[in-house]
Write a protein that holds these residues in place. Structure first.
Motif: not given
Length: 220
Positions: A153-161, A168-176, A180-183
């Motif tokens: 859709a070209g739309w992401y609900p949150y900036p970090f995604l 790019g995806y490297r930053r997304i992987a790091g944020a996720c 996950a650790v926080a969860f």
């Protein structure tokens, strides 16, 4: 269980549904779209919270089987992370799909009320480590959905995604990974608190039961 807890759960669930309906109607009428509104983790976590509290209240009034503690814990964790993430990371970003008072309800009020519900009515049985690990299932599925739908859709609900942003995806992987650790850490903390309160409750019940038996023997 406290006699007031079931109607309180129903009241909170009803109020939350009203708040989400206001926000959903706003999204539908301002062009943002209901699908986008339903694609926020906040929305999904609060819908789950309304379902758990609503069913829990109804079960308490009718004598039905209560919501499993594993489900309660998973929803609680999602709501608590929603509140913490909003307060520390996302509060400065515009949220066009949320009416201001609804914003307070879903990001501040509901995480606190869900936590209070867990503390007032702790789990019936000890929450094990594998259960806490299972609580990661919902956020992991959500990330997969958000990325796949965002790509389509070209739309992401949150900036970090958003992979179009720096890293790019490297930053997304790091944020996720950090999320996950926080969860896991928060889930372990919630389980430990719930288990401690449950043990204290069971100990008090045991003392009260022993006291009744002792009085019965003495009068017998």
């Amino acid at each position: 269980m406290h006699s007031w807890l079931a109607p309180a759960r129903l009241a909170v669930a009803a109020f939350l549904v009203v708040a989400l309906c206001f926000s959903g109607y706003h999204a539908a009428t301002d062009g943002s779209g209901v699908v986008n509104f339903l694609s926020y983790f906040t929305t999904l976590a609060n819908l789950a919270g309304a379902a758990v509290l609503g069913y829990g209240g109804w079960a308490g009034l009718t004598g039905r089987r209560p919501v499993p503690d594993a489900v309660r814990g998973a929803v609680l964790l999602s709501l608590v992370v929603t509140g913490l993430a909003y307060g520390t990371l996302l509060a400065t970003y515009p949220a066009p799909l949320v009416i201001p008072w609804v914003d307070d309800v879903v990001h501040r009020v509901m995480p606190l009320l869900a936590l209070a519900d867990w503390l007032v009515d702790p789990p019936a049985r000890p929450v094990r480590a594998r259960t806490v690990l299972g609580w990661l299932g919902f956020p992991l599925l959500y990330v997969a959905y958000a990325l796949l739908r965002g790509h389509a859709a070209g739309w992401y609900p949150y900036p970090f995604l958003d992979p179009a942003r720096h890293g790019g995806y490297r930053r997304i992987a790091g944020a996720c990974f950090l999320l996950a650790v926080a969860f896991l850490l928060l889930g372990a903390a919630l389980a430990a608190v719930g288990n401690a309160l449950a043990a204290h409750r069971d100990a008090r019940r045991g003392v009260a039961s022993n006291g009744r038996h002792a009085r019965a023997r003495a009068t017998g």
